[in-house]
Design a protein around this motif. Structure first.
Motif: not given
Length: 604
Positions: A436-460
């Motif tokens: 279920q991904r809805r709880p994750f999505v709901d919690n992201l709403q407090i950040y509005g239209n900010s940028m979410m920075l993901l370190p996708a290429f730190c390790v594999v």
């Protein structure tokens, strides 16, 4: 093959424009006066979504009134000299090469297209953009090879961000000249039915002309001769649609290694910012290291402009965070090899699907913000009353998706422009987003239209987790903007700070953000940066994060990153806040240097 004739058409347009421009230069030099380019609208200047047409030398084929002609069929008959005063020879020669029954020769088309793409790169270089022509570049006039013009910031501001033709192909393009042969041609509907229409030199399209030349227009050329002769003023390119993937306009904050500085429980006593010397009674011998910190921490802080500019210059020269901090379609092309900064032997090839997720260009390019708040999650923020002070800055960066609502808001604020999201911050709490991904999505709403920075290429292993978060945001269509941290930028920062004495194997995400803020922000303020188990004022025990009960881990040693931040604070490069903010907001104190004036932001 559909749409493969685009590059050839583009070349025809520029050959015609070049010829027209050359003629104009030789005949109108005495009338040409330099003028200031039109100011931009407040919306970000971006290239409109357009198709890639072209047209011939429009200066020779654009009469205002179309000559009266009889309605003719498309197939031209052989002509005699009786009708055109001896022109039959040249026209008949044309007709020898013109075939009414036309078939596309794919092999020939691909040969020309390949040559154009390899040698000319019109898709990226046909127009001046902020991506291909930076400030300080020398533009050589194609009609006067000895004349150059340097790109000033004012001129640079008028360039579109990137080429509207990059990585695009259109199926049908109509390139419309203005020749009298269009009179009574009834070609209007046929022209308008194509995907993209290019016209030459602002031709009239209304009233009696529409049925024969159409009205649809995606690109129209405008040689200066048109302005001089007809007093026509150019118009600006339209702003991009809101649906186009764009990096949000943000200011440049940062945070330290948030996993080390964000305890949950708050100290009980309300304290002043000035930290007194402490005894060992409250922290079982930790007073030695904390008192050492306090020796270097100055209550009366003054920005040292020379020191700040030294670090900013090194960061800009060696690391280029303003352009390279995040992966963009401008700095990382399809087919590029991304090297993991935490596993140097591992690489990831950029596929078209991954490339699609990149923002077009860096949101930090050619921007500077005055005040930035970089907010860690340390327990020192508990009961700090720093919320209003943090929110009063121009740009706020937060670490690892922290809670901001209810009882926390008064102490940490709610304004967010960038929030980092290490996979560990949602792997356990949200089951790596595999269910279920809805709880994750709901919690992201407090950040509005900010940028979410993901370190996708730190390790594999961080790649699939980060991309799953990105795809979740896309699937639920929430306003937060996912962006990917560039491992090449991380490596350049690591090399730079090692030269300054920092020996960390890999920099924390928070320290990376501090580095970015120093490069693109004039005044950098840090909150919640305190890795120790006890408060510097009164020595109350602290938890690791302001929002949980996890105990802090540092007792008898000073983390090396925090030590460097303390050094930067002492040198007047950035402001490290260790005490209570109270109800007051930022006080703005004017200060000046020899080159420019600005404002020093300090808290009372």
């Amino acid at each position: 093959m559909r749409g493969q004739h685009f590059f050839f058409i583009l070349t025809v347009l520029f050959l015609g424009t070049l010829l027209t421009t050359s003629i104009w230069y030789t005949s109108n030099d005495s009338h040409l006066e330099p003028h200031r380019l039109p100011a931009l609208k407040k919306t970000e200047k971006r290239a409109p979504s357009v198709s890639s047409d072209n047209c011939n030398d429009c200066s020779h084929v654009e009469p205002d009134k179309l000559p009266p002609q009889k309605k003719t069929e498309k197939k031209a008959p052989s002509v005699s000299s009786d009708n055109c005063n001896g022109c039959s020879k040249v026209i008949n020669k044309v007709l020898e090469h013109y075939s009414q029954t036309w078939t596309k020769q794919e092999e020939n088309y691909l040969k020309y297209r390949s040559q154009l793409h390899t040698r000319c790169r019109g898709s990226d270089k046909a127009i001046l953009t902020q991506a291909n022509t930076p400030v300080g570049s020398k533009i050589v006039y194609d009609g006067e090879r000895k004349t150059i013009r340097e790109v000033t910031p004012e001129l640079f501001r008028t360039f579109v961000k990137e080429s509207p033709f990059s990585n695009k192909t259109w199926n049908t393009c109509a390139v419309v000249g203005n020749g009298g042969i269009l009179t009574n041609s009834n070609c209007g509907n046929t022209i308008d039915s194509t995907q993209f229409v290019i016209r030459c030199n602002l031709p009239p399209l209304e009233n009696e002309f529409k049925a024969h030349v159409g009205s649809k227009t995606n690109i129209v050329t405008a040689n200066p001769t048109i302005f001089i002769n007809n007093h026509v003023e150019p118009h600006r390119l339209p702003a991009p649609k809101k649906t186009e993937k764009r990096a949000p306009s943000v200011s440049s904050d940062s945070c330290n290694d948030c996993s080390h500085v964000e305890p949950d429980k708050l100290p009980q006593k309300k304290t002043e910012e000035k930290a007194p010397s402490v005894s060992s009674d409250n922290c079982k011998g930790c007073s030695k290291v904390i008192n050492k910190v306090l020796e270097h921490y100055s209550e009366t802080w003054t920005k040292q402009e020379e020191n700040y500019l030294k670090y900013r210059s090194q960061l800009h020269t060696r690391c280029r965070g303003s352009d390279r901090a995040i992966l963009t379609q401008a700095n990382t092309l399809v087919g590029s090899k991304i090297v993991y900064d935490g596993e140097k032997k591992k690489v990831y090839e950029v596929t078209p699907e991954l490339f699609r997720t990149f923002v077009k260009v860096s949101p930090f390019s050619n921007k500077t913000w005055n005040t930035c708040a970089v907010v860690g999650n340390g327990g020192i923020l508990t009961n700090s009353n720093c919320g209003n002070t943090i929110d009063s800055t121009q740009f706020v960066i937060r670490c690892n998706l922290p809670p901001l609502e209810n009882e926390f808001k008064a102490h940490v604020g709610s304004k967010t422009d960038i929030v980092t999201a290490n996979p560990s911050s949602y792997m356990k709490k949200y089951g790596a987003l595999s269910g279920q991904r809805r709880p994750f999505v709901d919690n992201l709403q407090i950040y509005g239209n900010s940028m979410m920075l993901l370190p996708a290429f730190c390790v594999v292993k961080s790649t699939p987790l980060s991309l799953q978060a990105l795809y979740t945001v896309e699937d639920f269509e929430i306003p937060i903007q996912p962006v990917l941290l560039n491992p090449e930028y991380v490596q350049s920062l690591t090399d730079l700070w090692r030269s300054q004495g920092l020996k960390e194997i890999r920099l924390s995400t928070g320290f990376i953000m501090v580095s970015l803020a120093l490069e693109i922000c004039t005044n950098v303020h840090l909150y919640g940066f305190w890795p120790f188990s006890n408060h510097p004022h009164g020595f109350q025990p602290l938890t690791h994060h302001y929002y949980d009960d996890e105990k802090a881990t540092y007792f008898h040693a000073m983390p090396s990153e925090f030590k460097l931040l303390l050094q930067l604070h002492s040198q007047g490069v950035l402001r490290l806040h260790l005490g209570q903010c109270g109800e007051q907001s930022l006080h703005v104190v004017p200060w000046k240097t020899q080159k420019y004036s600005a404002f020093l932001v300090s808290s009372g």
